[in-house]
Design an enzyme around this catalytic site. Structure first.
Site, PDB file in Angstrom:
ATOM      1  N   ASP A  74     -30.921  12.167 -14.912  1.00  0.00           N
ATOM      2  CA  ASP A  74     -31.159  11.839 -16.316  1.00  0.00           C
ATOM      3  C   ASP A  74     -31.103  13.132 -17.122  1.00  0.00           C
ATOM      4  OD1 ASP A  74     -32.102  10.928 -18.780  1.00  0.00           O
ATOM      5  OD2 ASP A  74     -33.575   9.575 -17.869  1.00  0.00           O
ATOM      6  N   ASP A 133     -29.113  11.217 -24.809  1.00  0.00           N
ATOM      7  CA  ASP A 133     -29.928  11.034 -23.608  1.00  0.00           C
ATOM      8  C   ASP A 133     -29.218   9.981 -22.766  1.00  0.00           C
ATOM      9  OD1 ASP A 133     -31.934  10.355 -21.789  1.00  0.00           O
ATOM     10  OD2 ASP A 133     -33.349   9.615 -23.307  1.00  0.00           O
ATOM     11  N   HIS A 187     -35.560   3.727 -26.180  1.00  0.00           N
ATOM     12  CA  HIS A 187     -36.326   4.315 -27.280  1.00  0.00           C
ATOM     13  C   HIS A 187     -35.419   4.828 -28.373  1.00  0.00           C
ATOM     14  CE1 HIS A 187     -35.312   8.233 -25.335  1.00  0.00           C
ATOM     15  NE2 HIS A 187     -35.344   7.471 -24.258  1.00  0.00           N
ATOM     16  N   HIS A 206     -38.851  10.227 -28.394  1.00  0.00           N
ATOM     17  CA  HIS A 206     -39.307   8.833 -28.379  1.00  0.00           C
ATOM     18  C   HIS A 206     -39.834   8.477 -29.754  1.00  0.00           C
ATOM     19  CE1 HIS A 206     -39.196   7.945 -23.916  1.00  0.00           C
ATOM     20  NE2 HIS A 206     -38.835   9.213 -24.004  1.00  0.00           N
ATOM     21  N   GLU A 225     -32.108   2.088 -21.664  1.00  0.00           N
ATOM     22  CA  GLU A 225     -32.186   2.475 -20.263  1.00  0.00           C
ATOM     23  C   GLU A 225     -32.831   1.429 -19.362  1.00  0.00           C
ATOM     24  OE1 GLU A 225     -34.633   6.006 -19.572  1.00  0.00           O
ATOM     25  OE2 GLU A 225     -35.143   6.038 -21.679  1.00  0.00           O
ATOM     26  N   GLU A 258     -28.365   4.612 -18.289  1.00  0.00           N
ATOM     27  CA  GLU A 258     -28.761   4.902 -19.674  1.00  0.00           C
ATOM     28  C   GLU A 258     -27.594   5.457 -20.476  1.00  0.00           C
ATOM     29  OE1 GLU A 258     -31.782   7.982 -20.114  1.00  0.00           O
ATOM     30  OE2 GLU A 258     -32.392   7.179 -22.058  1.00  0.00           O
TER      31      GLU A 258
HETATM   32 MN    MN Z   1     -32.994   9.662 -20.157  1.00  0.00          MN
HETATM   33 MN    MN Z   2     -34.351   8.005 -22.405  1.00  0.00          MN
END
Ligand code: MN
Ligand code: MN
Length: 306
Positions: free
Chosen positions: A90, A101, A161, A169, A194, A286
Site C-alpha cells: 500500500d 493512495d 476515505h 482521511h 479500498e 485500492e
Molecule cells: Mn492505502
Molecule cells: Mn487508503
C-alpha cells in the site's frame, strides 16, 4: 468531463501523484517476492516516489497474510517476505499535499489468487458506480455483495476515505459492508476506495506494535520532545510518518523513546498494526479517484476515465 470544483493546478498535482503511485505499484508487482527483506522493499518504494518527483504521503505498508494494514518496517527490521504468502503493498504519494493512495495484493500461493480476484472485482464495481449524487451506502452494499459472491467476508472496520490536501482521511468514508451511511459522493471529491476481503472473522483488531504515527497537537514537554515535534510538523505536517524517516537527523534509539512519550501525551497519534481477528488471510485492492461531473477519473490508473 466537467470539473469546475478543482482548479487546473489541483487537478495536475492530483494526477501527477496518481501517476507516481501507479508506476511504483507497477514496479512493486514484479519486484516484490518471497525472500526479500521487508525493510528493503519499504525503502526502495519510498525512494522511488521521491525519484519520480513526489513525497511519500505515508510510510510504505507491506502487510503480510493476516496482517491487514499499518505494517511498515521499523529501523533494522529483519522481517522477510515468506514463501506462500499473501502480501499487501500500500503506497501513497503527494505532490504539494495532493495525495494519491493505492494498493495491490500479491499472491505467492495459487490458492489465494481468488481472494485477490474478489477485492479487484469489488474495487472495479465501486469505481464503475462513482458519480456525483450517488450514496456511499449504495457503493458499500455493492462492495460487500461482490466480495461475498466470491465466498469471502468484507472487513467491516476498514474503509475507503476522502483525500484532502495534506489530509489522508478527510471526512467521508466508504465502508466495505452494507449500512445506512450519511455520505453522498460529490463532484470534485477525491476518494481512496479500498475493499478488503478475508476468509477469517471479517474485522481487524489492533496488534501490540505501532510503527506509524501522525501529528495531533503540541503537548511536548522536554527540549528533545519539542525539537522532534517541530521536525515532524515541518517535514510531515499532518501526514503519517515512521521512525525510519528520522534516520540521519536524530539518534534513532532516542527517537523511539520520545515518539512513545509523544504518543502517550497525545501529541502524536499511533496507528497500531491491524490484524484479522481470527487470523484469516486478508487481501486488499485500492485506487484513488477524482469524482468528475459524470463519473470518475482514476488517478492511480493513468488518469483513466470511467
Ligand atoms: Mn492505502
Ligand atoms: Mn487508503
Amino acid at each position: 468531463m466537467f470539473l469546475l470544483v478543482l482548479t487546473d493546478d489541483e487537478l495536475e498535482k492530483l494526477i501527477k501523484a496518481g501517476e507516481i503511485v501507479r508506476r511504483v505499484l507497477d514496479y512493486a508487482s514484479s519486484y516484490v517476492k518471497p525472500g526479500l527483506n521487508v525493510l528493503d522493499v519499504c525503502e526502495r518504494l519510498e525512494n522511488m516516489i521521491i525519484d519520480l518527483g513526489g513525497l511519500p504521503a505515508f510510510p510504505c505498508n507491506v502487510s503480510i497474510n493476516s496482517i491487514a494494514a499499518h505494517y511498515t518496517s521499523p529501523p533494522n527490521d529483519s522481517a522477510i517476505i515468506p514463501q506462500n504468502s499473501l502480501v499487501k503493498v500500500d503506497v501513497g504519494a503527494h505532490v504539494d499535499g495532493y495525495i494519491a493512495d493505492a494498493a495491490i495484493t500479491l499472491s505467492f500461493n495459487p490458492d489465494y489468487d481468488v481472494m485477490v480476484d474478489a477485492v479487484k472485482a469489488a474495487l472495479n464495481r465501486a469505481i464503475s458506480m462513482i458519480r456525483p449524487g450517488i450514496k456511499v451506502s449504495q457503493i458499500s452494499r455493492s462492495i460487500e455483495e461482490v466480495i461475498r459472491g466470491y465466498g469471502f467476508k468484507p472487513i467491516s472496520n476498514l474503509c475507503g476515505h476522502l483525500l484532502r490536501r495534506y489530509i489522508l482521511h478527510g471526512g467521508k468514508s466508504i465502508p466495505n459492508i452494507s449500512g445506512n451511511y450519511p455520505w453522498i459522493v460529490e463532484e470534485g471529491d477525491v476518494f481512496a476506495i479500498e475493499p478488503f476481503a478475508t476468509d477469517g472473522g471479517g474485522r481487524v483488531v489492533e496488534g501490540s506494535s505501532t510503527y506509524i504515527f501522525s501529528f495531533v497537537r503540541n503537548r511536548a514537554k522536554g527540549r528533545f520532545e519539542r525539537k522532534l515535534l517541530s521536525f515532524i510538523r515541518s517535514h510531515f505536517r499532518s501526514l503519517p510518518f515512521c521512525t525510519r524517516w528520522f534516520k540521519g537527523f536524530f539518534n534513532i534509539d532516542s527517537v523511539v523513546d520520545v515518539l512513545d512519550r509523544l504518543n502517550k501525551n497525545g501529541s502524536i497519534y499511533g496507528y497500531p498494526v491491524l490484524k484479522e481477528v481470527k487470523g484469516g488471510l486478508v487481501a486488499q485492492a485500492e485506487h484513488s479517484v477524482i469524482v468528475t461531473g459524470d463519473g470518475a477519473l482514476v488517478t492511480t490508473l493513468g488518469g483513466r476515465l470511467n
